[in-house]
Design an enzyme around this catalytic site. Structure first.
Site, PDB file in Angstrom:
ATOM      1  N   PRO A  17     -67.556  23.936  -7.768  1.00  0.00           N
ATOM      2  CA  PRO A  17     -68.119  23.389  -6.529  1.00  0.00           C
ATOM      3  C   PRO A  17     -68.559  21.931  -6.726  1.00  0.00           C
ATOM      4  O   PRO A  17     -69.091  21.574  -7.783  1.00  0.00           O
ATOM      5  CB  PRO A  17     -69.323  24.295  -6.262  1.00  0.00           C
ATOM      6  CG  PRO A  17     -68.989  25.588  -6.945  1.00  0.00           C
ATOM      7  CD  PRO A  17     -68.221  25.179  -8.180  1.00  0.00           C
ATOM      8  N   ALA A  18     -68.331  21.109  -5.708  1.00  0.00           N
ATOM      9  CA  ALA A  18     -68.662  19.684  -5.822  1.00  0.00           C
ATOM     10  C   ALA A  18     -70.173  19.470  -5.975  1.00  0.00           C
ATOM     11  O   ALA A  18     -70.597  18.504  -6.603  1.00  0.00           O
ATOM     12  CB  ALA A  18     -68.152  18.940  -4.596  1.00  0.00           C
ATOM     13  N   GLY A  20     -73.720  21.302  -7.233  1.00  0.00           N
ATOM     14  CA  GLY A  20     -74.374  22.425  -7.899  1.00  0.00           C
ATOM     15  C   GLY A  20     -75.873  22.188  -7.973  1.00  0.00           C
ATOM     16  O   GLY A  20     -76.352  21.096  -7.651  1.00  0.00           O
ATOM     17  N   GLY A  22     -79.093  21.949 -10.371  1.00  0.00           N
ATOM     18  CA  GLY A  22     -79.541  21.799 -11.756  1.00  0.00           C
ATOM     19  C   GLY A  22     -80.863  22.513 -11.980  1.00  0.00           C
ATOM     20  O   GLY A  22     -81.663  22.652 -11.041  1.00  0.00           O
ATOM     21  N   TYR A  52     -83.090  24.778 -21.883  1.00  0.00           N
ATOM     22  CA  TYR A  52     -84.079  24.614 -20.811  1.00  0.00           C
ATOM     23  C   TYR A  52     -85.156  25.712 -20.851  1.00  0.00           C
ATOM     24  O   TYR A  52     -86.140  25.643 -20.139  1.00  0.00           O
ATOM     25  CB  TYR A  52     -83.423  24.666 -19.421  1.00  0.00           C
ATOM     26  CG  TYR A  52     -82.318  23.661 -19.164  1.00  0.00           C
ATOM     27  CD1 TYR A  52     -82.120  22.559 -19.992  1.00  0.00           C
ATOM     28  CD2 TYR A  52     -81.478  23.813 -18.070  1.00  0.00           C
ATOM     29  CE1 TYR A  52     -81.096  21.656 -19.740  1.00  0.00           C
ATOM     30  CE2 TYR A  52     -80.461  22.902 -17.812  1.00  0.00           C
ATOM     31  CZ  TYR A  52     -80.267  21.838 -18.661  1.00  0.00           C
ATOM     32  OH  TYR A  52     -79.258  20.950 -18.397  1.00  0.00           O
ATOM     33  N   HIS A 121     -73.811  21.685 -25.536  1.00  0.00           N
ATOM     34  CA  HIS A 121     -74.766  20.822 -24.831  1.00  0.00           C
ATOM     35  C   HIS A 121     -74.745  19.363 -25.311  1.00  0.00           C
ATOM     36  O   HIS A 121     -75.052  18.443 -24.561  1.00  0.00           O
ATOM     37  CB  HIS A 121     -76.174  21.413 -25.003  1.00  0.00           C
ATOM     38  CG  HIS A 121     -77.145  21.011 -23.953  1.00  0.00           C
ATOM     39  ND1 HIS A 121     -78.124  21.834 -23.473  1.00  0.00           N
ATOM     40  CD2 HIS A 121     -77.287  19.855 -23.269  1.00  0.00           C
ATOM     41  CE1 HIS A 121     -78.840  21.199 -22.558  1.00  0.00           C
ATOM     42  NE2 HIS A 121     -78.340  19.991 -22.416  1.00  0.00           N
TER      43      HIS A 121
END
Ligand code: A2P
Length: 302
Positions: A17-18, A20, A22, A52, A121
């Site tokens: 998808p263009a 998203g 975060g 995260y 990452h």
């Protein structure tokens, strides 16, 4: 391009998808509600990472959001990331076997049996970097990751994979915004057919990471420079955030804005009712200031 569900090709049979959502710096207290609200606002891509430290609550938010909207797992694109270790911080690089285990652990914390995209990452794996990449290819073969890629890799890290004769990453997630345009790296990625995914698109905003504890390596000059995008955004009748995000998708970069504010969540996904004209795109192309500020702060988890 039209509609919030516009997507970009990732490889021959997958698209991303263009826009998203975060999840970096979203606390475990906020994650479930934030992710579920994002899904209700129309986001169909959730980007997270073991670094995260919120995968469990992000997973709860995914379940809550899918249920609230009557959606299934297949309606959502989920990105997760391997923390590769970093010998410079006394954090031993993950071996190939540890990489597989890390992905399994992330899947279990998220409550998912596959991710749509699994990324290394950062290129901190040193001697283990190629072994980590081979492990990601194995994860793709076993179906635990539909697509695989990297994040924060530069030209030489990509060349290392090519020189080893291995399949190249589907994507490289990097800091990209008008102040950090990375034309050489993007050209290199294009030669290898690697899709760009932009993080920290909103760096130039005066409201970017202003809460206590949200470190920002923005220079005073950057902080003082907040009129160019405001004036341009006014011309299109959109917010500065929409202008910056539109710059990304108009260049073909999937973007990953994050906000805890439901109005901003909706605003950040509403990027397809206007287009930046050629003159302004050309002007924005001259605003590059080199390396980014989000990753440059040295934060281990983004
Ligand atoms: P908030 O959560 O209060 O909206 P990143 O995605 O690079 O981490 O940047 C997110 C930062 O940008 C957060 O500080 C967020 O604050 C802010 N932000 C996100 N969307 C908008 C928006 N539409 N307008 C203003 N600030 C925004």
């Amino acid at each position: 391009m039209s509609g919030a569900q516009t997507s970009f090709a990732l490889n021959s049979d997958t698209s991303i998808p263009a826009v998203g959502f975060g999840t970096y710096l979203i606390s475990n207290d906020d994650a479930e509600t934030a992710i579920s609200s994002a899904i209700s606002a129309g986001y169909r891509h959730i980007d997270t990472a073991s670094g995260y430290r919120n995968e469990q609550t992000v997973g709860a938010g995914i379940r809550k959001g899918l249920q609230a909207e009557g959606l299934t797992r297949a309606d959502l694109f989920v990105t997760a990331k391997l923390w590769p270790g970093n010998p410079a911080w006394g954090d031993a690089p993950k071996t190939g076997a540890q990489t597989i285990k890390e992905c399994d652990a992330s899947l279990s914390r998220l409550g998912l049996d596959y991710v749509d995209l699994y990324l290394i990452h950062a290129p901190y794996g040193g001697d283990m970097r190629l072994e980590q990449w081979r492990a990601l290819l194995e994860l793709q073969n076993s179906g635990k990751a539909r697509s695989v890629g990297v994040s924060n890799f530069n030209e030489s890290h990509l060349d290392e994979i090519a020189a080893a004769g291995l399949p190249m990453p589907d994507a490289n997630q990097i800091e990209l915004h008008p102040w950090s345009q990375k034309p050489d790296l993007l050209a290199h990625m294009a030669r290898y057919g690697i899709a760009p995914i932009a993080y920290s698109s909103l760096v130039p905003l005066s409201t970017w990471r202003t809460e206590p504890g949200q470190d920002s390596a923005k220079t005073d000059e950057m902080k003082a420079d907040d009129t160019a995008f405001k004036n341009m955004a006014n011309k299109y009748g959109v917010s500065e955030a929409q202008l910056l995000l539109r710059w990304g998708v108009q260049n073909g970069y999937a973007v990953l804005p994050k906000s805890l504010n439901p109005d901003r969540m909706r605003q950040n996904i509403d990027l397809f009712s206007f287009a930046i004209d050629e003159t302004d795109m050309a002007l924005m192309a001259t605003m590059d200031r080199g390396d980014g500020v989000a990753w440059a702060s040295g934060d281990p988890s983004k």
